[in-house]
Design a protein around this motif. Structure first.
Motif, PDB file in Angstrom:
ATOM      1  N   GLU A   1      56.108  48.210  44.139  1.00  0.00           N
ATOM      2  CA  GLU A   1      56.805  47.315  45.042  1.00  0.00           C
ATOM      3  C   GLU A   1      57.227  48.047  46.307  1.00  0.00           C
ATOM      4  OE1 GLU A   1      57.114  47.377  41.862  1.00  0.00           O
ATOM      5  OE2 GLU A   1      57.178  45.343  41.039  1.00  0.00           O
ATOM      6  N   GLY A   2      56.888  47.436  47.445  1.00  0.00           N
ATOM      7  CA  GLY A   2      57.237  48.031  48.732  1.00  0.00           C
ATOM      8  C   GLY A   2      56.122  48.813  49.376  1.00  0.00           C
ATOM      9  N   ASP A   3      55.028  49.107  48.642  1.00  0.00           N
ATOM     10  CA  ASP A   3      53.909  49.854  49.204  1.00  0.00           C
ATOM     11  C   ASP A   3      53.000  48.935  50.013  1.00  0.00           C
ATOM     12  OD1 ASP A   3      54.839  52.115  48.015  1.00  0.00           O
ATOM     13  OD2 ASP A   3      53.405  52.129  46.366  1.00  0.00           O
ATOM     14  N   PRO A   4      52.197  49.505  50.909  1.00  0.00           N
ATOM     15  CA  PRO A   4      51.223  48.692  51.645  1.00  0.00           C
ATOM     16  C   PRO A   4      50.229  48.034  50.689  1.00  0.00           C
ATOM     17  CG  PRO A   4      51.524  50.815  52.719  1.00  0.00           C
ATOM     18  CD  PRO A   4      52.254  50.889  51.413  1.00  0.00           C
ATOM     19  N   PHE A   5      49.853  46.810  51.002  1.00  0.00           N
ATOM     20  CA  PHE A   5      48.944  46.037  50.154  1.00  0.00           C
ATOM     21  C   PHE A   5      47.504  46.356  50.522  1.00  0.00           C
ATOM     22  CE2 PHE A   5      46.372  42.119  49.764  1.00  0.00           C
ATOM     23  CZ  PHE A   5      46.344  42.034  48.389  1.00  0.00           C
ATOM     24  N   ASN A   6      46.701  46.663  49.478  1.00  0.00           N
ATOM     25  CA  ASN A   6      45.284  46.958  49.668  1.00  0.00           C
ATOM     26  C   ASN A   6      44.494  46.103  48.673  1.00  0.00           C
ATOM     27  OD1 ASN A   6      42.636  48.096  49.532  1.00  0.00           O
ATOM     28  ND2 ASN A   6      43.412  50.010  50.385  1.00  0.00           N
ATOM     29  N   PRO A   7      43.745  45.100  49.144  1.00  0.00           N
ATOM     30  CA  PRO A   7      43.024  44.216  48.211  1.00  0.00           C
ATOM     31  C   PRO A   7      42.052  44.955  47.299  1.00  0.00           C
ATOM     32  CG  PRO A   7      43.047  43.285  50.428  1.00  0.00           C
ATOM     33  CD  PRO A   7      43.566  44.681  50.538  1.00  0.00           C
ATOM     34  N   ARG A   8      41.393  45.994  47.814  1.00  0.00           N
ATOM     35  CA  ARG A   8      40.434  46.710  46.984  1.00  0.00           C
ATOM     36  C   ARG A   8      41.132  47.428  45.837  1.00  0.00           C
ATOM     37  NH1 ARG A   8      39.061  51.384  46.025  1.00  0.00           N
ATOM     38  NH2 ARG A   8      40.548  52.159  47.548  1.00  0.00           N
ATOM     39  N   GLU A   9      42.288  48.000  46.109  1.00  0.00           N
ATOM     40  CA  GLU A   9      43.027  48.666  45.040  1.00  0.00           C
ATOM     41  C   GLU A   9      43.461  47.678  43.964  1.00  0.00           C
ATOM     42  OE1 GLU A   9      46.253  50.668  46.915  1.00  0.00           O
ATOM     43  OE2 GLU A   9      45.111  52.512  47.281  1.00  0.00           O
ATOM     44  N   ILE A  10      43.805  46.467  44.356  1.00  0.00           N
ATOM     45  CA  ILE A  10      44.201  45.459  43.371  1.00  0.00           C
ATOM     46  C   ILE A  10      43.003  45.078  42.498  1.00  0.00           C
ATOM     47  CG2 ILE A  10      45.136  43.154  43.070  1.00  0.00           C
ATOM     48  CD1 ILE A  10      47.114  45.271  44.107  1.00  0.00           C
ATOM     49  N   ARG A  11      41.830  44.943  43.097  1.00  0.00           N
ATOM     50  CA  ARG A  11      40.623  44.628  42.306  1.00  0.00           C
ATOM     51  C   ARG A  11      40.313  45.747  41.320  1.00  0.00           C
ATOM     52  NH1 ARG A  11      38.678  43.047  47.429  1.00  0.00           N
ATOM     53  NH2 ARG A  11      37.406  44.949  47.551  1.00  0.00           N
ATOM     54  N   GLU A  12      40.426  46.989  41.783  1.00  0.00           N
ATOM     55  CA  GLU A  12      40.164  48.109  40.882  1.00  0.00           C
ATOM     56  C   GLU A  12      41.209  48.169  39.766  1.00  0.00           C
ATOM     57  OE1 GLU A  12      39.976  51.595  43.254  1.00  0.00           O
ATOM     58  OE2 GLU A  12      37.966  51.159  44.047  1.00  0.00           O
ATOM     59  N   SER A  13      42.453  47.833  40.077  1.00  0.00           N
ATOM     60  CA  SER A  13      43.491  47.817  39.048  1.00  0.00           C
ATOM     61  C   SER A  13      43.180  46.763  37.995  1.00  0.00           C
ATOM     62  CB  SER A  13      44.853  47.550  39.688  1.00  0.00           C
ATOM     63  OG  SER A  13      45.177  48.560  40.620  1.00  0.00           O
ATOM     64  N   ALA A  14      42.676  45.611  38.433  1.00  0.00           N
ATOM     65  CA  ALA A  14      42.296  44.561  37.481  1.00  0.00           C
ATOM     66  C   ALA A  14      41.209  45.056  36.540  1.00  0.00           C
ATOM     67  CB  ALA A  14      41.831  43.321  38.234  1.00  0.00           C
ATOM     68  N   GLU A  15      40.244  45.813  37.054  1.00  0.00           N
ATOM     69  CA  GLU A  15      39.186  46.350  36.200  1.00  0.00           C
ATOM     70  C   GLU A  15      39.732  47.379  35.223  1.00  0.00           C
ATOM     71  OE1 GLU A  15      36.137  45.254  35.955  1.00  0.00           O
ATOM     72  OE2 GLU A  15      36.648  43.751  37.454  1.00  0.00           O
ATOM     73  N   ARG A  16      40.704  48.165  35.652  1.00  0.00           N
ATOM     74  CA  ARG A  16      41.301  49.142  34.737  1.00  0.00           C
ATOM     75  C   ARG A  16      42.063  48.445  33.617  1.00  0.00           C
ATOM     76  NH1 ARG A  16      41.956  52.251  39.575  1.00  0.00           N
ATOM     77  NH2 ARG A  16      43.970  51.270  40.005  1.00  0.00           N
ATOM     78  N   ILE A  17      42.735  47.349  33.937  1.00  0.00           N
ATOM     79  CA  ILE A  17      43.463  46.600  32.902  1.00  0.00           C
ATOM     80  C   ILE A  17      42.480  46.034  31.889  1.00  0.00           C
ATOM     81  CG2 ILE A  17      44.843  44.531  32.497  1.00  0.00           C
ATOM     82  CD1 ILE A  17      46.276  45.109  35.121  1.00  0.00           C
ATOM     83  N   ARG A  18      41.374  45.479  32.355  1.00  0.00           N
ATOM     84  CA  ARG A  18      40.377  44.943  31.416  1.00  0.00           C
ATOM     85  C   ARG A  18      39.751  46.058  30.593  1.00  0.00           C
ATOM     86  NH1 ARG A  18      38.906  42.147  36.386  1.00  0.00           N
ATOM     87  NH2 ARG A  18      39.878  40.072  36.382  1.00  0.00           N
ATOM     88  N   ALA A  19      39.583  47.232  31.206  1.00  0.00           N
ATOM     89  CA  ALA A  19      38.972  48.350  30.485  1.00  0.00           C
ATOM     90  C   ALA A  19      39.870  48.882  29.370  1.00  0.00           C
ATOM     91  CB  ALA A  19      38.630  49.484  31.459  1.00  0.00           C
TER      92      ALA A  19
END
Length: 787
Positions: A395-413
């Motif tokens: 919370e409070g960090d700059p938003f990066n859409p690519r990082e969010i997509r990669e985080s979603a893949e890590r959660i699924r993994a």
């Protein structure tokens, strides 16, 4: 002339009569409309006032509840329309089979027939899906009111579950058995039907890759030899979309950027017991990377600095994942340089003449958007922090859409959830983003019983309990027990993948085992305690550091004769070893520039002498190269492996030295090559301080149907085990042979069979160069499975 005048008068008279008739009709209709309007208004204006309400027919539902549901109160003035609304509310409540409302003077009479309650729910005719699984699919429940429409929906849900299991002909019928006291038994009669399998899975339009290779890409499988044990060969319509995406990813990662799927046709066989599934594809041309450049449109950012971190070079086969990796490297450099809101956009220029794609990475300043918060829902067992640590931002960090997509893949993994959706939405302001994480938990524990077999070790039993998400903390706990004809072991392994919330893996291994040595006339008993830490040191490199405490006891086998070397080992008895060590691993087989090739490099050392009875340095190294050729049909593997043991103090025993087994050198029994002590009455493998092996293998299809899961391999192994320096009982001992060593050469043929009960490997070998005292093994069969 007179007649003409009379005719005109007649016409005028006719028009008068017609006008009069129309006027009378108009007056009539106006009168009717007025009467209807007055009557309707009177009906709508009719009102009722009841001094009492009489409710009949209710046995289970109280009168106050019925009045509340109807929205009627005593003494309330109601219109006819409001009475009708009350009737509709009672009927739609799902509590009554029928409702009747009748005004009788100052009394309102409500007569209801209650729906029965469900006494018991049962399933009949189900064999493939058990009751416990079916009960989770339905919304009807015991001791609740029976709702016919809900029961029909439950039947449809059960039928859909069978359809997803490949049984498209399944039928489910809800039946009601009446009991006393207005209760019923709800029975779902199930006709499961036969499995509708994929009889043939084929492709049209593919020229580069064969049907056999493409079938390995898809999650859907063609009906195989053990079709009764395989569920992936059943036809599931929802799986087709997933298969299409996997097929696209496969081609795109190999440079076929124009690839598309024209259609997917599923056609039932004449017997309606199987499907012919055909993918109509268009491959296009393969493209490679052309010129790769970087430009900066962001003040203060040097494009050359970011160009220096790129690894793609012209001539490499194009892959979108490689482009994403380059963007990740640049954004990671921006974080190190404290550059916020930097965006990297790849601009692609297509060169059809030479089939290349020029990539220009454009660095620009993105919108100033921040992460307001991360909301997590659905994790009933898994702690929030396990999911939050998959995000590089907070919370409070700059938003990066690519990082969010990669985080979603890590959660699924993580493989903790049935489904995991990560979406971003606008927060409290235009510069704020809320990240929503919605997950559905699934079981993460498993109890498996397995069997092993090898021609040397015989049959064995393995029991293992694994919990991959221990108490919801993302930790892994493994308890295992294995036993074979000549060995037995018990173990506990604990892994914390994110110690202190960082990419730091903590592991703890406890092991106890006993072995009746196959290659010497003694037995061993061993206890191991080993904590470790692992962490990344580069993009593809990882380092593990560890401490190992071992207690090893060597015991003489009853009535066994041994030589001088083994006798010296037995005289020592139990010894304790204390060592620290590390292993560096570099692996590009999954994340390298070439999806068809990769390298694994491992180098490790253990230093013993921190207390204990032994002082030595053990060094091991292995390098593996793998490459697919002939359009991925043939897999080539080359492995070079070696080890060195430098003894500094204590007793150098056979259990401390290297012993080669079939996994390192095929064609020989465990301990079948290397130094030995033998005089005809005893024959003991002594191991060696040095070893070096090279293994080369090619796996290829045998031309059999892909669904059989049978492939072939040819291999060539060469290796040597030698050196008995610092070993007591060797000097001047005429019974010791092979101390100086020699390279053995083995050629072989393998049959690899992927069966539903585990992978089988049949090795047929011939040692074309060996020593007379070696123990050769011309056939080896291994099986490892869990069920």
């Amino acid at each position: 002339m007179r007649l003409g005048k009379e005719g005109g008068a007649a016409k005028r008279l006719g028009r008068v009569y017609i006008a009069t008739g129309l006027l009378r009709a108009l007056v009539f209709f106006v009168a009717i409309a007025a009467v209807y309007t007055i009557t309707t208004t009177q009906a709508q204006a009719q009102s009722y006032r009841f001094d009492s309400v009489v409710i009949e027919g209710n046995a289970r539902i109280g009168q106050s509840a019925i009045l509340s549901q109807a929205g009627i109160g005593r003494g309330q003035t109601l219109t006819a329309g409001q009475l009708n609304d009350a009737y509709q509310r009672l009927l739609s409540s799902g509590l009554f089979e029928s409702v009747e409302i009748s005004p009788q003077g100052n009394t309102l009479r409500i007569t209801v027939v209650e729906l029965p309650t469900i006494n018991r729910i049962s399933f009949e005719g189900n064999r493939r899906i058990k009751n416990d699984a079916l009960i989770t699919l339905i919304n009807s429940s015991e001791r609740r009111v029976f709702n016919p429409s809900l029961a029909e929906k439950d039947a449809a849900a059960i039928a859909e579950a069978y359809s997803n299991d490949g049984r498209l002909a399944a039928r489910v019928t809800p039946r009601v058995i009446k009991r006393r006291d207005n209760r019923v038994d709800l029975v779902f009669e199930i006709f499961e039907g036969d499995v509708v399998e994929i009889e043939r899975l084929s492709f049209v339009g593919n020229r580069v890759f064969s049907d056999r290779r493409l079938r390995r890409v898809l999650d859907t499988k063609q009906a195989g030899l053990f079709r009764a044990l395989i569920k992936a060969d059943t036809f599931v319509a929802d799986r087709i979309e997933f298969d299409k995406q996997m097929l696209r990813d496969f081609y795109f990662s190999r440079g076929y950027v124009d690839f598309r799927i024209n259609s997917v046709n599923a056609e039932l066989t004449n017997e309606r017991d199987g499907y012919f599934l055909v993918f109509n594809v268009q491959e296009g041309q393969q493209f490679k990377f052309g010129e790769v450049t970087t430009v900066s449109e962001m003040p203060g950012v040097d494009a050359d600095e970011y160009q220096a971190v790129t690894k793609i070079r012209p001539g490499v086969i194009y892959s979108p994942s490689l482009v994403e990796q380059e963007i990740s490297r640049m954004e990671a450099l921006a974080i190190r340089n404290s550059v916020d809101f930097m965006r990297v956009e790849p601009r692609i220029t297509r060169n059809d003449r030479d089939l290349t794609l020029d990539i220009e990475f454009v660095i620009s300043r993105g919108p100033r958007v921040f992460v307001e918060r991360i909301d997590i829902e659905g994790n009933t067992t898994t702690l929030d922090r396990v999911l939050r640590r998959q995000f590089p931002v907070a919370e409070g960090d700059p938003f990066n859409p690519r990082e969010i997509r990669e985080s979603a893949e890590r959660i699924r993994a993580l493989d903790f959830f049935e489904s995991a959706e990560v979406n971003a939405r606008q927060g409290s302001g235009p510069d704020q983003v809320i990240v929503d994480v919605d997950v559905v938990e699934k079981p993460t524990g498993s109890l498996s019983f397995g069997g092993t077999f090898s021609s040397t070790g015989g049959f064995g039993l393995a029991v293992s309990f694994v919990e991959r998400n221990f108490v919801g903390r993302g930790q892994e706990l493994t308890l295992n027990f294995t036993t074979a004809e000549e060995s037995e072991s018990y173990g506990l392994i604990f892994v914390e993948p994110a110690l202190l919330g960082r990419d730091l893996t903590f592991g703890l291994q406890l092991q106890y085992g006993t072995t009746e040595s196959e290659y010497s006339d003694y037995d061993t008993q061993e206890i191991i305690f080993q904590p470790s830490l692992g962490f990344p040191v580069s993009e593809n490199g990882r380092l593990q550091v560890r401490y190992t405490a071992e207690a090893i006891d060597v015991q003489a086998r009853t009535a066994a004769l041994v030589g001088l070397v083994i006798a010296d080992d037995l005289s020592v008895g139990r010894q304790f070893r204390s060592s620290v060590g590390y292993t560096y691993t570099y692996d590009t087989r999954r994340s390298g520039l070439n999806p068809n090739a990769g390298v694994l490099l491992q180098f490790g050392q253990d230093f013993a002498g921190l207390g204990g009875d032994s002082e030595f340095i053990r060094t091991t190294a292995k390098i593996v190269g793998q490459k697919r050729i002939l359009n991925d049909e043939v897999t080539l593997t080359a492995t070079l492996e070696g080890g060195a043991l430098s003894w500094l103090g204590g007793n150098n025993r056979a259990v401390d030295r290297f012993i080669l087994g079939p996994s390192i050198m095929r064609g020989f029994e465990p301990g079948g090559i290397g130094p030995r002590e033998s005089d005809g009455t005893f024959d003991n493998a002594l191991g060696g301080n040095l070893y070096l092996t090279a293994r080369f293998e090619a796996q290829f299809p045998l031309g059999l149907p892909e669904e059989y899961g049978i492939r072939g391999a040819v291999f060539y192994d060469v290796g040597n085990l030698w050196d008995l320096s610092d070993v007591n009982g060797v000097a001047g001992n005429p019974n010791v042979v092979g101390a100086d060593g020699s390279f053995r050469h083995v050629v072989g043929l393998s049959i690899l069979w992927d069966t539903p009960v585990g992978p089988l490997r049949f090795n047929f070998t011939d040692a074309i160069k060996k020593e007379t005292f070696d123990r050769e093994q011309s056939f080896d069969l291994t099986l490892s499975t869990s069920f």
